[in-house]
Design an enzyme around this catalytic site. Structure first.
Site, PDB file in Angstrom:
ATOM      1  N   TYR A 133      30.885  41.166  45.845  1.00  0.00           N
ATOM      2  CA  TYR A 133      31.782  40.539  45.328  1.00  0.00           C
ATOM      3  C   TYR A 133      31.724  38.889  45.604  1.00  0.00           C
ATOM      4  O   TYR A 133      32.055  38.022  44.344  1.00  0.00           O
ATOM      5  CB  TYR A 133      32.894  40.504  45.706  1.00  0.00           C
ATOM      6  CG  TYR A 133      34.621  40.838  44.830  1.00  0.00           C
ATOM      7  CD1 TYR A 133      34.579  40.882  42.696  1.00  0.00           C
ATOM      8  CD2 TYR A 133      35.265  39.938  45.089  1.00  0.00           C
ATOM      9  CE1 TYR A 133      35.879  41.119  42.913  1.00  0.00           C
ATOM     10  CE2 TYR A 133      36.459  39.617  44.868  1.00  0.00           C
ATOM     11  CZ  TYR A 133      36.119  40.532  43.519  1.00  0.00           C
ATOM     12  OH  TYR A 133      38.501  39.969  42.819  1.00  0.00           O
ATOM     13  N   LYS A 143      31.593  36.350  41.899  1.00  0.00           N
ATOM     14  CA  LYS A 143      32.354  36.402  41.703  1.00  0.00           C
ATOM     15  C   LYS A 143      31.684  34.207  41.453  1.00  0.00           C
ATOM     16  O   LYS A 143      32.561  33.602  40.707  1.00  0.00           O
ATOM     17  CB  LYS A 143      33.656  35.995  42.307  1.00  0.00           C
ATOM     18  CG  LYS A 143      34.429  37.636  42.424  1.00  0.00           C
ATOM     19  CD  LYS A 143      34.534  37.728  40.416  1.00  0.00           C
ATOM     20  CE  LYS A 143      35.400  39.164  39.862  1.00  0.00           C
ATOM     21  NZ  LYS A 143      36.237  39.133  38.623  1.00  0.00           N
TER      22      LYS A 143
HETATM   23  N1  LIG Z   1      43.716  41.565  42.392  1.00  0.00           N
HETATM   24  C1  LIG Z   1      43.212  40.795  42.529  1.00  0.00           C
HETATM   25  O1  LIG Z   1      43.919  39.830  43.491  1.00  0.00           O
HETATM   26  C2  LIG Z   1      42.156  39.799  42.274  1.00  0.00           C
HETATM   27  C3  LIG Z   1      41.767  38.599  42.692  1.00  0.00           C
HETATM   28  C4  LIG Z   1      40.395  37.430  41.939  1.00  0.00           C
HETATM   29  C5  LIG Z   1      39.947  38.523  41.375  1.00  0.00           C
HETATM   30  N2  LIG Z   1      40.246  40.056  40.369  1.00  0.00           N
HETATM   31  C6  LIG Z   1      39.409  39.991  39.129  1.00  0.00           C
HETATM   32  O2  LIG Z   1      40.565  40.476  38.984  1.00  0.00           O
HETATM   33  C7  LIG Z   1      40.098  42.089  37.367  1.00  0.00           C
HETATM   34  C8  LIG Z   1      40.835  43.218  37.365  1.00  0.00           C
HETATM   35  O3  LIG Z   1      41.516  42.867  38.267  1.00  0.00           O
HETATM   36  P1  LIG Z   1      42.403  43.933  38.567  1.00  0.00           P
HETATM   37  O4  LIG Z   1      43.139  43.742  39.518  1.00  0.00           O
HETATM   38  O5  LIG Z   1      42.789  44.110  36.975  1.00  0.00           O
HETATM   39  O6  LIG Z   1      41.743  45.414  38.482  1.00  0.00           O
HETATM   40  P2  LIG Z   1      41.860  46.926  38.482  1.00  0.00           P
HETATM   41  O7  LIG Z   1      40.749  47.485  38.805  1.00  0.00           O
HETATM   42  O8  LIG Z   1      43.156  47.301  38.720  1.00  0.00           O
HETATM   43  O9  LIG Z   1      41.568  47.073  37.278  1.00  0.00           O
HETATM   44  C9  LIG Z   1      40.188  47.115  36.526  1.00  0.00           C
HETATM   45  C10 LIG Z   1      39.464  47.536  35.713  1.00  0.00           C
HETATM   46  O10 LIG Z   1      38.196  47.997  35.277  1.00  0.00           O
HETATM   47  C11 LIG Z   1      37.617  48.766  35.178  1.00  0.00           C
HETATM   48  N3  LIG Z   1      36.280  48.862  35.031  1.00  0.00           N
HETATM   49  C12 LIG Z   1      35.799  48.799  36.285  1.00  0.00           C
HETATM   50  N4  LIG Z   1      34.487  49.519  36.291  1.00  0.00           N
HETATM   51  C13 LIG Z   1      34.363  48.964  34.910  1.00  0.00           C
HETATM   52  C14 LIG Z   1      32.962  49.186  34.011  1.00  0.00           C
HETATM   53  N5  LIG Z   1      31.978  49.458  34.030  1.00  0.00           N
HETATM   54  N6  LIG Z   1      33.665  48.900  32.731  1.00  0.00           N
HETATM   55  C15 LIG Z   1      34.612  48.485  31.849  1.00  0.00           C
HETATM   56  N7  LIG Z   1      35.604  49.171  32.149  1.00  0.00           N
HETATM   57  C16 LIG Z   1      35.462  48.788  34.025  1.00  0.00           C
HETATM   58  C17 LIG Z   1      38.387  49.646  35.440  1.00  0.00           C
HETATM   59  O11 LIG Z   1      38.379  51.244  34.749  1.00  0.00           O
HETATM   60  C18 LIG Z   1      40.432  48.827  35.792  1.00  0.00           C
HETATM   61  O12 LIG Z   1      40.796  49.622  34.843  1.00  0.00           O
HETATM   62  C19 LIG Z   1      38.879  41.945  37.863  1.00  0.00           C
HETATM   63  O13 LIG Z   1      36.942  40.786  37.847  1.00  0.00           O
HETATM   64  C20 LIG Z   1      38.936  41.997  39.460  1.00  0.00           C
HETATM   65  O14 LIG Z   1      37.296  41.102  40.350  1.00  0.00           O
HETATM   66  C21 LIG Z   1      41.332  40.916  40.381  1.00  0.00           C
END
Ligand SMILES: NC(=O)c1ccc[n+]([C@@H]2O[C@H](COP(=O)([O-])OP(=O)(O)OC[C@H]3O[C@@H](n4cnc5c(N)ncnc54)[C@H](O)[C@@H]3O)[C@@H](O)[C@H]2O)c1
Length: 253
Positions: free
Chosen positions: A154, A158
Site C-alpha cells: 500500500y 500510494k
Molecule cells: N480511510 C482512510 O483512512 C484512508 C486513508 C488514506 C487513504 N485512503 C484512500 O482513500 C480511498 C478511499 O478509501 P475508503 O476509506 O473510502 O475505502 P473503502 O474501502 O470504504 O472504499 C473503497 C471503494 O473502492 C472500491 N473498489 C475497490 N476495488 C475496486 C476496483 N478494482 N474497481 C473499482 N472500485 C473498487 C470498493 O468497492 C469501495 O467501494 C482509497 O484509495 C484509500 O486507499 C483512505
C-alpha cells in the site's frame, strides 16, 4: 465545450466512504457525476443521495484494474453523461501484512487497483480532457506513502500515486489539465473499520486511540477529504498542479 455546460466528473470507488462523499460533494457543486465502483448495484445509494438533492448521477460498474472495463466505462460515461473532464482516482483496497508474510497476490492486488487503476482511468479520460481544453485529475494518496509497517504494498502504491500525479501534471498542463494528490491520514470508513477488526479492536476504541495521536484530536471523516478534492477539482484551481496535500489533522513526521 461552453463554460455553461454542466461538467462531468468520474469518481472511482464511489459506492461508499471517501468516494461516495466526494461524488456527493462534486454533484452539490453542479457537476454531473459518474459513480463508479466494482458492482453497479452497490452505487445505488450514492446515486440516490445525489438525485434526491436535485443532482445528476450515473451508476457505473467497473473494475478499474481491467483495461477493457475501464475503456468501456469511460465510453459509456461520455455517451450517457458527457465528456468526463474531472477524474477522481479513489478506488482502493488493503491487503496488509508484514513483508515476510505478504503474498505476491497481496502485492499485485494493491498495486493493480490503486496504481494500474489510476493509470488506466487517467489514460482513458485524458483524451476527453484534451479535447475540452480543460481537465482536473485528483489522485488519492495516503499518509502511508511515507512508509507504514505492514503496508509495503500500500505504501508503494500510494507513493506511486504521487509520482504519477506529478508526471501527469507535467505532461498534461499545456492542455488545461491539472493533476493533484490528496493524501489522507486516518479517515473513519469501512476500510479503517476493517483494519480495526483485523487487529482485534472495536472501531470506537480504534478511533479514540488514533485521535489521541492527531493534533486536532479527532479522526477524519469522508467529508474532510471530499472538501480537499473539491478544491483541486475547482475551475479556479487551474494554477495549482502537481501538488500533494496531506489532510491528516496535523503535520506528519
Ligand atoms: N480511510 C482512510 O483512512 C484512508 C486513508 C488514506 C487513504 N485512503 C484512500 O482513500 C480511498 C478511499 O478509501 P475508503 O476509506 O473510502 O475505502 P473503502 O474501502 O470504504 O472504499 C473503497 C471503494 O473502492 C472500491 N473498489 C475497490 N476495488 C475496486 C476496483 N478494482 N474497481 C473499482 N472500485 C473498487 C470498493 O468497492 C469501495 O467501494 C482509497 O484509495 C484509500 O486507499 C483512505
Amino acid at each position: 465545450m461552453s463554460t455553461t455546460e454542466q461538467r462531468v466528473a468520474v469518481v472511482t470507488g464511489a459506492a461508499r466512504g471517501i468516494g461516495a462523499a466526494t461524488a456527493v460533494r462534486l454533484a452539490a457543486e453542479g457537476r454531473a457525476v459518474a459513480v463508479l465502483d466494482l458492482d453497479e448495484a452497490a452505487c445505488a445509494d450514492t446515486v440516490e443521495k445525489i438525485t434526491a438533492a436535485g443532482g445528476k448521477a450515473l451508476a457505473v460498474g467497473c473494475d478499474v484494474s481491467d483495461a477493457a472495463q475501464v475503456d468501456a466505462a469511460v465510453t459509456r460515461v461520455a455517451a450517457e453523461l458527457g465528456a468526463p473532464v474531472i477524474l477522481v482516482n479513489n478506488a482502493g483496497v488493503l491487503r496488509d501484512n508484514l513483508l515476510f508474510k505478504m503474498s505476491e497476490d497481496d502485492w499485485d492486488t494493491v498495486l493493480d487497483v490503486h496504481l494500474r487503476g489510476a493509470f488506466l482511468m487517467s489514460r482513458a479520460c485524458q483524451k476527453h480532457m484534451v479535447d475540452a481544453g480543460f481537465g482536473r485529475i485528483v489522485n488519492l494518496s495516503s499518509s502511508s506513502a511515507l512508509g507504514n509497517r505492514g503496508q509495503a504494498n500500500y505504501a508503494a502504491a500510494k507513493a506511486g500515486m504521487q509520482g504519477l500525479t506529478k508526471t501527469l501534471a507535467k505532461e498534461l498542463g499545456k492542455f488545461g489539465i491539472t493533476a493533484n494528490s490528496v493524501a489522507p491520514g486516518f479517515i473513519a470508513t469501512d476500510m479503517t473499520a476493517a483494519t480495526a477488526a483485523r487487529v482485534g479492536m472495536g472501531f470506537e476504541d480504534f478511533k479514540t486511540a488514533a485521535a489521541s495521536q492527531i493534533p486536532v484530536q479527532r479522526v477524519g471523516e469522508p467529508a474532510d477529504i471530499a472538501n480537499a478534492v473539491a478544491f483541486f477539482a475547482d475551475e479556479q484551481a487551474g494554477f495549482v498542479s502537481g501538488q500533494v496535500l496531506y489532510v491528516a489533522g496535523g503535520p506528519l513526521n
